[in-house]
Design an enzyme around this catalytic site. Structure first.
Site, PDB file in Angstrom:
ATOM      1  N   CYS A  34      68.843  65.690  30.198  1.00  8.14           N
ATOM      2  CA  CYS A  34      67.459  65.836  29.737  1.00  8.14           C
ATOM      3  C   CYS A  34      67.299  65.248  28.348  1.00  8.14           C
ATOM      4  CB  CYS A  34      67.056  67.310  29.677  1.00  8.14           C
ATOM      5  SG  CYS A  34      67.218  68.218  31.224  1.00  8.14           S
ATOM      6  N   ASP A 438      54.618  39.590  -3.929  1.00  8.85           N
ATOM      7  CA  ASP A 438      53.356  39.523  -3.202  1.00  8.85           C
ATOM      8  C   ASP A 438      52.205  40.040  -4.063  1.00  8.85           C
ATOM      9  OD1 ASP A 438      51.981  39.360  -0.384  1.00  8.85           O
ATOM     10  OD2 ASP A 438      51.409  41.314  -1.217  1.00  8.85           O
TER      11      ASP A 438
END
Length: 488
Positions: A34, A438
């Site tokens: 599971c 940037d």
């Protein structure tokens, strides 16, 4: 993580979905495996053992739970933020290399012997490359069985099985159901266009889709990408053919609709879409690290779970990064659209406005530089890049070494730190890629009170590692640029 038994038991008892895909719970009494968030009553700790992959569970003789369907868990985030042999191998397996080229092909791409690759995968994942690929084929088969009306024989070969018998045996072994029983149990959905496959792409919550889909939509290349009816759509170049994908954000999943010219490309198409949307990330770990910086914490708390928008085609993104140097988003789209119209392969899209596949490096390597409406220096940058991509001198694929790729890019004319790092962030998938030069980053940093010179910002960002690419997303999101908003 699967070796920390106490931690795994706590995760299972609390049904914590954050750990889905990190490990799997194998129940010794029922021989079922599971996901940690399985809704059934947890077994006694002495009846649980924990394994690192679905393939390891299947190899040990456990079958998938019919309630929680562990085979549909998000992938392990380990393969996103690591660049070692095992992580690179897992990215290649997810891209279908073992099915197409076998284990020798996988090893050859990685530059190691087959024995060494098998040994390292077995040590860390409890399964070798063949078992891992088999588990992936089983999941692909289940998707095709449940979501299409294809004959079972066609599904067997589309999923990568060598025979119908192997397909039937594997499906029964993994899911304890025959292919026909899987189809009978599947929920009936509305009518779909012929050849369309509709599925849900899971992710670990939280996920803030604004910058993710906003970025893809705002930078979309006409003819290759579009935003239509609340969904991002694009064409895909795939190993056996091509496809068109439609991706729709929802609160608990990403809706995915694929139309493929060859069903054998399903696994690769899903893998590349997941990678583009960064769906296997661990947002809790990322946000916890970034929240430790008091100036970043308000951004994280406001919209937790931001992802890094990536790409389905590394070479395509590198070309687009060059076209976007020192120009606006609109200008970059225009340049890219011209290349697509002149050199891309036409495709049919009856449901929208997509017209082409983005041109391959080989196609672009043959173009006449004088036809490019670019400054001469940028023409040289672009033609050098596509030539090296076409002849294999430069490799940006899932098997690439991030540091080596950066080094090769920096050697190309016209490549500076910004271009190299944006390719590292969005094409290579390095979660620690950083853009201190940037302009948008520096402006956001200054407004927040962070250092805004490249050197000082890099020094401050040391505490954000290894998640600096995610910090970039949070800082960019302070701007009102269209990349930060879902289109209307």
């Amino acid at each position: 993580m699967h070796t920390d038994t106490d931690r795994c038991v706590r995760a299972v008892r609390s049904k914590d979905a954050r750990f889905d895909g990190w490990f799997f719970t194998a129940v010794l009494t029922t021989r079922i495996y599971c996901r940690p968030s399985c809704p059934v009553v947890p077994p006694k700790p002495e009846n649980m053992t924990f394994l690192p992959s679905a393939a390891a569970c299947q190899q040990a003789g456990f079958r998938a739970c019919k309630r929680c369907r562990p085979d549909t868990s998000p992938g392990s985030p380990e393969w996103n933020h690591r660049a070692d042999l095992v992580a690179r191998a897992m990215r290649l397996i997810g891209d279908g290399v073992v099915d197409r080229e076998g284990v020798p092909g996988l090893a050859g791409r990685l530059g190691y012997s087959t024995r060494q690759v098998e040994r390292q995968l077995l040590a860390e994942l409890g399964a070798g490359p063949l078992a891992l690929a088999r588990a992936q084929r089983a999941q692909t088969a289940r998707i095709l069985v449940e979501t299409t009306g294809l004959p079972m024989a066609d599904i067997a070969f589309a999923a990568g099985f060598s025979s119908v018998r192997t397909f039937n045996d594997t499906v029964r072994e993994v899911f304890a159901l025959s292919p026909s029983e899987l189809r009978t149990r599947a929920p009936r959905t509305g009518s779909a266009a012929p050849g369309a496959i509709t599925l849900r792409l899971p992710f670990r919550a939280p996920l803030t889709p604004d910058n993710l889909f906003g970025h893809l939509a705002a930078t979309a290349v006409p003819g290759v990408e579009e935003w239509r009816d609340g969904a991002y759509r694009r064409t895909l170049r795939l190993p056996y053919g091509h496809g068109i994908v439609t991706l729709t954000p929802a609160p608990d999943h990403i809706g995915c609709r694929l139309v493929l010219t060859d069903q054998r490309d399903l696994t690769v198409a899903i893998s590349r879409c997941r990678r583009m949307l960064d769906l296997d990330a661990d947002p809790v770990a990322v946000d916890e690290q970034l929240r430790a910086d008091p100036l970043l914490a308000p951004l994280v708390d406001k919209a937790p779970g931001r992802r890094v928008p990536r790409t389905v085609d590394e070479a395509e993104f590198a070309v687009r990064a060059v076209l976007g140097q020192q120009v606006s988003t609109a200008a970059a789209r225009t340049h890219a659209a011209r290349l697509v119209t002149a050199h891309g392969e036409p495709v049919d899209d009856p449901e929208g406005g997509l017209t082409h596949l983005f041109p391959t490096p080989a196609a672009l390597a043959a173009l006449d530089p004088e036809t490019l409406a670019l400054p001469r220096s940028r023409r040289t940058t672009l033609t050098t890049l596509v030539r090296e991509l076409a002849d294999g001198t430069l490799n940006l694929g899932p098997e690439s070494d991030w540091d080596e790729a950066r080094h090769r890019l920096m050697e190309l004319p016209g490549f500076g730190p910004w271009t190299v790092e944006v390719i590292a962030m969005r094409a290579l998938g390095d979660p620690d890629a950083f853009l201190p030069t940037d302009l948008g980053m520096r402006r956001a940093a200054q407004e927040l009170g962070l250092p805004h010179t490249p050197a000082a910002l890099t020094a401050r960002a040391a505490s954000w590692r290894p998640w600096r690419a995610y910090a970039v997303q949070y800082l960019w999101a302070t701007d009102d640029h269209p990349i930060n908003f879902l289109p209307a």
